[in-house]
Design a protein around this motif. Structure first.
Motif, PDB file in Angstrom:
ATOM      1  N   UNK B  79       0.707  -1.137  -0.110  1.00  0.00           N
ATOM      2  CA  UNK B  79      -0.141   0.104  -0.089  1.00  0.00           C
ATOM      3  C   UNK B  79       0.838   1.229  -0.131  1.00  0.00           C
ATOM      4  N   UNK B  88       3.709   0.416   2.725  1.00  0.00           N
ATOM      5  CA  UNK B  88       3.698  -0.418   3.532  1.00  0.00           C
ATOM      6  C   UNK B  88       3.456  -1.679   3.143  1.00  0.00           C
ATOM      7  N   UNK B  90       0.938  -5.350   2.994  1.00  0.00           N
ATOM      8  CA  UNK B  90      -0.427  -5.864   2.834  1.00  0.00           C
ATOM      9  C   UNK B  90      -0.346  -7.115   3.077  1.00  0.00           C
ATOM     10  N   UNK B  91      -1.014  -8.142   3.885  1.00  0.00           N
ATOM     11  CA  UNK B  91      -0.923  -9.264   4.056  1.00  0.00           C
ATOM     12  C   UNK B  91      -2.032  -9.883   3.094  1.00  0.00           C
ATOM     13  N   UNK B  92      -1.772 -10.909   2.568  1.00  0.00           N
ATOM     14  CA  UNK B  92      -2.773 -11.799   1.723  1.00  0.00           C
ATOM     15  C   UNK B  92      -2.577 -11.614   0.327  1.00  0.00           C
ATOM     16  N   UNK B  93      -3.365 -12.300  -0.276  1.00  0.00           N
ATOM     17  CA  UNK B  93      -3.667 -12.140  -1.805  1.00  0.00           C
ATOM     18  C   UNK B  93      -4.828 -12.716  -2.227  1.00  0.00           C
ATOM     19  N   UNK B 113      -0.184  -3.533  -6.007  1.00  0.00           N
ATOM     20  CA  UNK B 113      -0.037  -2.129  -4.929  1.00  0.00           C
ATOM     21  C   UNK B 113      -1.328  -1.378  -4.802  1.00  0.00           C
TER      22      UNK B 113
END
Lengths: 127, 127
Positions: B79, B88, B90-93, B113
DNA sequence: ATCGGTGCAAAGGGTTTGCAGGGTA
DNA sequence: TACCCTGCAAACCCTTTGCACCGAT
């Protein structure tokens, strides 16, 4: 005080319209010089700046280089080829991307870029 | 012929480990100079180059600037805050991203992003 | 004592800006 | 004619490189 119509800016707009993929400033310069050999790189940069401000182009940062494409293409994403260093448009998107981001973050947009080898370069490798 | 251990490179690695977000070369420079004020920017660049080659760092291109973070963080995304210009993690996908890409394209990786305003900057705007 | 790493300064590459001349309106 | 746009060159910024010195091994 309005923008004037010049053959340089016409050629620059035409290059982006014909490209059908995001162009770097250098790529745009080469393409436009095919039409107007004397056109300088500063003219490219100034035209791109104006076109971004008037919302005709949008910019993105891919593979260390800023690239530009038409703003009215609708939501889509990109594929960048490490071999030929070109970026291509990819249609479509997926749901629920925004759910990944904490609610306290305000999302304006997202960019999704695939990196790999494009159809042309992949074909050359295996042929 | 192996790499030597120096206090400069220790401090550079420590800065990336402590940051918990991708750093630009300039950000890393500022952080490391808090520890070693005389450390020059060229040392940052040379250390980053080595750390990339040995696979300890990975790089990404966000908002026109190359940023670096630890390579062993696992798959995640980013992010970017337009206000403070920080990026920053960011967790996950999400699933099925690869299905967007034509089969003739070979995907090595993807980068997702989000661009907007981070929690801190968003809070300042509304307070 | 080696020889890789550091700091400084110069060199490079890409982007922006100042200025005089040219072309659009 | 007015003044925006262009081309050229200089200025800038970020990154890389050359070189002498420092310091880890």
């Amino acid at each position: 005080m309005g923008k004037r119509k010049t053959k340089q800016r016409d050629a620059i707009r035409a290059a982006f319209m014909a490209a059908e993929r995001p162009l770097t400033s250098a790529e745009a310069h080469v393409l436009v010089q095919a039409e107007i050999p004397s056109l300088g790189i500063a003219t490219i940069y100034r035209a791109i700046k104006d076109l971004l401000e008037e919302g005709w182009l949008v910019s993105m940062s891919i593979a260390g280089t800023t690239r530009y494409e038409l703003a009215d293409l609708g939501h889509h994403h990109h594929f960048h080829c490490n071999q030929c260093d070109k970026t291509f448009d990819i249609e479509g998107c997926v749901e629920d991307l925004a759910s990944l981001v904490p609610k306290a973050f305000k999302i304006l947009k997202h960019e999704l870029t695939f990196i790999g080898m494009c159809q042309s370069c992949n074909g050359e490798m295996t042929s």
